[in-house]
Design a protein around this motif. Structure first.
Motif, PDB file in Angstrom:
ATOM      1  N   ASP A  50       0.836  -1.201   0.000  1.00 52.67           N
ATOM      2  CA  ASP A  50       0.000   0.000   0.000  1.00 52.67           C
ATOM      3  C   ASP A  50       0.874   1.255   0.000  1.00 52.67           C
ATOM      4  O   ASP A  50       2.008   1.218   0.480  1.00 52.67           O
ATOM      5  N   ASP A  51       0.336   2.342  -0.514  1.00 53.90           N
ATOM      6  CA  ASP A  51       1.012   3.645  -0.488  1.00 53.90           C
ATOM      7  C   ASP A  51       2.419   3.556  -1.064  1.00 53.90           C
ATOM      8  O   ASP A  51       3.342   4.235  -0.594  1.00 53.90           O
ATOM      9  N   GLU A  59      -4.413   4.130  -6.583  1.00 52.89           N
ATOM     10  CA  GLU A  59      -5.449   4.557  -5.636  1.00 52.89           C
ATOM     11  C   GLU A  59      -5.650   6.063  -5.735  1.00 52.89           C
ATOM     12  O   GLU A  59      -4.759   6.786  -6.161  1.00 52.89           O
TER      13      GLU A  59
END
Ligand code: C2E
Ligand code: MG
Ligand code: MG
Ligand code: MG
Length: 279
Positions: free
Chosen positions: A180-181, A235
């Motif tokens: 993530d990220d 995202e």
């Protein structure tokens, strides 16, 4: 005079600290109670295949509807849950709910969706976390490859050996792993080779500035994923031109307000049904 000024500063400083401490203690007590009463709910944000436009999965995002203050943002209560260790119980609960909801969508006729669940460093430290994952799968009956765990670079760097051991164990069980990220943490690119992961998630900050500024990093992340045989998801897609850019750049999946906000479990089902019907 100087003495006086000093005293005044102290006088105005102490109550502020006390107030912050009190607010924090109150938040902690309320969170504890909310968890006990199962007052928190997972919302789910849809994820789409950039090429086909098909909805392929969801990310579980915790929501805390507070009786007085409306929805408390995760940015406020997740850190409290982490510091107090409440995240262990809360995380276990979200994991189970997410798996149960995914199976419920299946039974209601939705196409097989992947469900992504965020993991905190604190959860990974618990010996029982692998068991929690396996238990959630077992109890729900969700096929393991439909569950995806989202780990961050900082979480992986905190205890590299432990994290890698966990990753191998959970991968052996068939569960998918996503970073993530990606691009905002401090992990070395060299580690990507040794992490048994399936996907990189391009951080929102790079997506937000597309197509003007973020493209250099977004292009690099997509190429990295390609090179390592990983899939890549963006995202925070908010504008059509960002989605267009990502599609042209070969990004596999996209998630963001443009495509769908986080929503209650029942709405996910409605969304898949609505999309499945001819226009
Ligand atoms: P994250 O995992 O990076 O989740 C993405 C965040 O971006 C979510 O914020 C989501 O609502 C938001 N988002 C999605 N699309 C867009 C968009 O197009 N524009 C903008 N501006 N934002 C978008 P949210 O739900 O407030 O969650 C914030 C963070 O809290 C998450 O970041 C995650 O780190 C943490 N979190 C949420 N739920 C859980 C959980 O169940 N467990 C753990 N450990 N952490 C969680
Ligand atoms: Mg996430
Ligand atoms: Mg993220
Ligand atoms: Mg984020």
């Amino acid at each position: 005079r100087a003495k006086n000024a000093g005293r005044n500063r102290l006088a105005s400083f102490v109550p502020e600290m006390t107030l912050a401490t009190q607010r924090r203690a109150l938040l902690e007590a309320e969170l504890r109670r909310a968890i006990e009463q199962h007052a928190l709910v997972p919302y789910y944000q849809p994820q789409f295949d950039c090429r086909t436009g098909a909805m392929v999965g969801v990310e579980a995002l915790l929501r805390w509807p507070h009786p007085q203050r409306g929805f408390v943002p995760p940015m406020e209560f997740i850190p409290v849950a982490e510091d107090t260790g409440l995240i262990v119980e809360l995380g276990r609960w979200v994991l189970q709910r997410a798996c149960d909801d995914a199976v419920a969508w299946d039974r209601a006729g939705a196409p097989p969706l992947t469900v992504a669940v965020n993991v905190s460093a604190r959860q990974l430290k618990e010996k029982c976390f692998l068991d929690d994952v396996l238990t959630a799968l077992h109890r729900s009956g969700l096929p393991p490859d439909r569950l995806e765990l989202e780990l961050t670079e900082s979480l992986l760097m905190e205890d590299m050996e432990g994290a890698v051991a966990f990753m191998h164990a959970v991968r052996a069980a068939g569960v998918r792993l996503s970073i993530d990220d990606f691009g905002t943490g401090y992990s070395s690119l060299a580690y990507l080779q040794s992490f048994p992961i399936n996907q990189l998630k391009v951080d929102r900050t790079f997506v937000q500035s597309l197509p003007v500024a973020g493209h250099t990093i977004a292009t690099a992340v997509i190429a990295l994923a390609r090179g390592f045989g990983l899939s890549v998801i963006a995202e925070g897609v908010e504008r059509p031109e960002q989605l267009e850019w990502l599609r042209a750049a070969g990004c596999d999946y996209a998630q963001g307000f443009l495509l769908g906000r986080p929503m209650p479990a029942a709405d996910v089902l409605a969304l898949t049904v609505a999309r499945g019907e001819p226009a």
